[in-house]
Design an enzyme around this catalytic site. Structure first.
Site, mmCIF file in Angstrom:
data_model
loop_
_atom_site.group_PDB
_atom_site.id
_atom_site.type_symbol
_atom_site.label_atom_id
_atom_site.label_comp_id
_atom_site.label_asym_id
_atom_site.label_seq_id
_atom_site.Cartn_x
_atom_site.Cartn_y
_atom_site.Cartn_z
ATOM 1 N N ARG A 28 0.740 -1.409 0.275
ATOM 2 C CA ARG A 28 0.081 0.035 -0.004
ATOM 3 C C ARG A 28 1.114 1.207 0.068
ATOM 4 N NH1 ARG A 28 -5.441 -1.372 0.126
ATOM 5 N NH2 ARG A 28 -5.373 -4.071 0.939
ATOM 6 N N ASP A 29 0.434 2.245 -0.566
ATOM 7 C CA ASP A 29 1.143 3.958 -0.947
ATOM 8 C C ASP A 29 0.468 4.187 0.029
ATOM 9 O OD1 ASP A 29 1.786 5.531 -3.528
ATOM 10 O OD2 ASP A 29 1.691 6.273 -1.380
ATOM 11 N N ILE A 30 1.985 4.981 0.727
ATOM 12 C CA ILE A 30 2.039 5.680 2.618
ATOM 13 C C ILE A 30 1.547 6.617 1.964
ATOM 14 C CG2 ILE A 30 4.091 6.975 1.450
ATOM 15 C CD1 ILE A 30 5.316 6.055 4.767
ATOM 16 N N ASN A 86 4.085 6.480 -13.689
ATOM 17 C CA ASN A 86 5.285 8.004 -13.694
ATOM 18 C C ASN A 86 6.953 7.744 -14.219
ATOM 19 O OD1 ASN A 86 3.381 9.625 -13.016
ATOM 20 N ND2 ASN A 86 3.049 8.720 -11.183
ATOM 21 N N GLU A 94 8.923 10.305 -8.221
ATOM 22 C CA GLU A 94 9.343 10.021 -7.001
ATOM 23 C C GLU A 94 10.970 9.357 -6.730
ATOM 24 O OE1 GLU A 94 6.851 11.125 -3.964
ATOM 25 O OE2 GLU A 94 6.264 13.047 -5.280
ATOM 26 N N VAL A 95 9.936 7.729 -6.981
ATOM 27 C CA VAL A 95 11.305 6.823 -6.050
ATOM 28 C C VAL A 95 11.096 5.904 -7.822
ATOM 29 C CG1 VAL A 95 11.386 4.820 -5.119
ATOM 30 C CG2 VAL A 95 9.452 6.913 -4.148
ATOM 31 N N HIS A 99 7.345 1.090 -10.513
ATOM 32 C CA HIS A 99 6.352 0.870 -10.300
ATOM 33 C C HIS A 99 5.107 1.493 -10.591
ATOM 34 C CE1 HIS A 99 7.462 4.856 -8.613
ATOM 35 N NE2 HIS A 99 6.207 5.776 -8.269
ATOM 36 N N HIS A 101 1.350 2.247 -10.392
ATOM 37 C CA HIS A 101 0.007 2.430 -9.376
ATOM 38 C C HIS A 101 -1.503 1.877 -9.860
ATOM 39 C CE1 HIS A 101 2.617 6.382 -7.913
ATOM 40 N NE2 HIS A 101 2.825 5.827 -8.370
HETATM 41 P P1 DGP Z 1 5.799 8.016 -7.644
HETATM 42 O O1 DGP Z 1 5.801 9.747 -7.812
HETATM 43 O O2 DGP Z 1 5.332 7.787 -9.475
HETATM 44 O O3 DGP Z 1 7.420 7.916 -8.015
HETATM 45 O O4 DGP Z 1 4.886 7.198 -6.602
HETATM 46 C C1 DGP Z 1 6.095 6.930 -5.464
HETATM 47 C C2 DGP Z 1 5.117 6.459 -4.750
HETATM 48 O O5 DGP Z 1 5.540 6.160 -3.665
HETATM 49 C C3 DGP Z 1 4.045 7.796 -4.119
HETATM 50 O O6 DGP Z 1 2.665 7.300 -4.416
HETATM 51 C C4 DGP Z 1 4.404 7.324 -2.409
HETATM 52 C C5 DGP Z 1 4.395 6.518 -1.948
HETATM 53 N N1 DGP Z 1 5.639 6.059 -1.240
HETATM 54 C C6 DGP Z 1 7.588 6.790 -0.885
HETATM 55 N N2 DGP Z 1 8.048 6.400 -0.504
HETATM 56 C C7 DGP Z 1 6.968 5.589 0.520
HETATM 57 C C8 DGP Z 1 7.318 4.447 1.809
HETATM 58 O O7 DGP Z 1 8.558 4.302 2.297
HETATM 59 N N3 DGP Z 1 6.636 3.416 1.489
HETATM 60 C C9 DGP Z 1 5.233 3.099 1.167
HETATM 61 N N4 DGP Z 1 4.741 2.514 1.555
HETATM 62 N N5 DGP Z 1 4.787 4.541 0.034
HETATM 63 C C10 DGP Z 1 5.882 5.425 -0.613
#
Ligand code: DGP
Length: 115
Positions: A28-30, A86, A94-95, A99, A101
């Site tokens: 799950r997204d944080i 993305n 961002e990461v 991934h 979504h």
């Molecule tokens: P993007 O912008 O597509 O790179 O989305 C990165 C997503 O990752 C963003 O919706 C928040 C999520 N995210 C960032 N850090 C963490 C984390 O430590 N744990 C989880 N579960 N999600 C994270």
């Protein structure tokens, strides 16, 4: 695997993992954008969509099929949902571990705000 998602894969950072197999992991997204917001990632390190290769075709398919199964499990398949990848700065990535979504649970509106 230099990102936080690598730490999650190695069990070094906490995450609400909802699915895992030999190819992909989903958690799950944080910062959820809707009641269901799950990230599906390859277990192998691929930084961005630009780094995907021909040999990754099955892996990408597995990510999509996992999204479909999880949407059904979450009870959002019939109403619908959105899948997003993305890429890089303009895509809002961002990461830097690939991934997908899976977002649903409410009407999500237009895909992109037009200017
Ligand atoms: P993007 O912008 O597509 O790179 O989305 C990165 C997503 O990752 C963003 O919706 C928040 C999520 N995210 C960032 N850090 C963490 C984390 O430590 N744990 C989880 N579960 N999600 C994270």
């Amino acid at each position: 695997m230099p990102t936080i998602f690598g730490k999650i894969l190695r069990g070094e950072a906490p995450a609400d993992i909802v699915y895992k197999d030999d190819w992909v992991t989903a958690f799950r997204d944080i910062h959820p954008a809707a009641s269901t917001h799950i990230l599906i990632i390859p277990n192998k390190y691929i930084p961005t969509m630009n780094d995907v290769e021909e040999d990754d075709a099955l892996l990408l398919g597995r990510m999509m099929l996992t999204a479909k199964k999880l949407a059904a499990q979450e009870g959002i398949a019939e109403d619908g949902y959105r899948l997003i990848i993305n890429c890089n700065r303009h895509g809002g990535q961002e990461v830097y571990h690939l991934h997908l979504h899976l977002i649903g649970g409410r009407p999500l509106g237009p895909m992109i705000l037009r200017r």
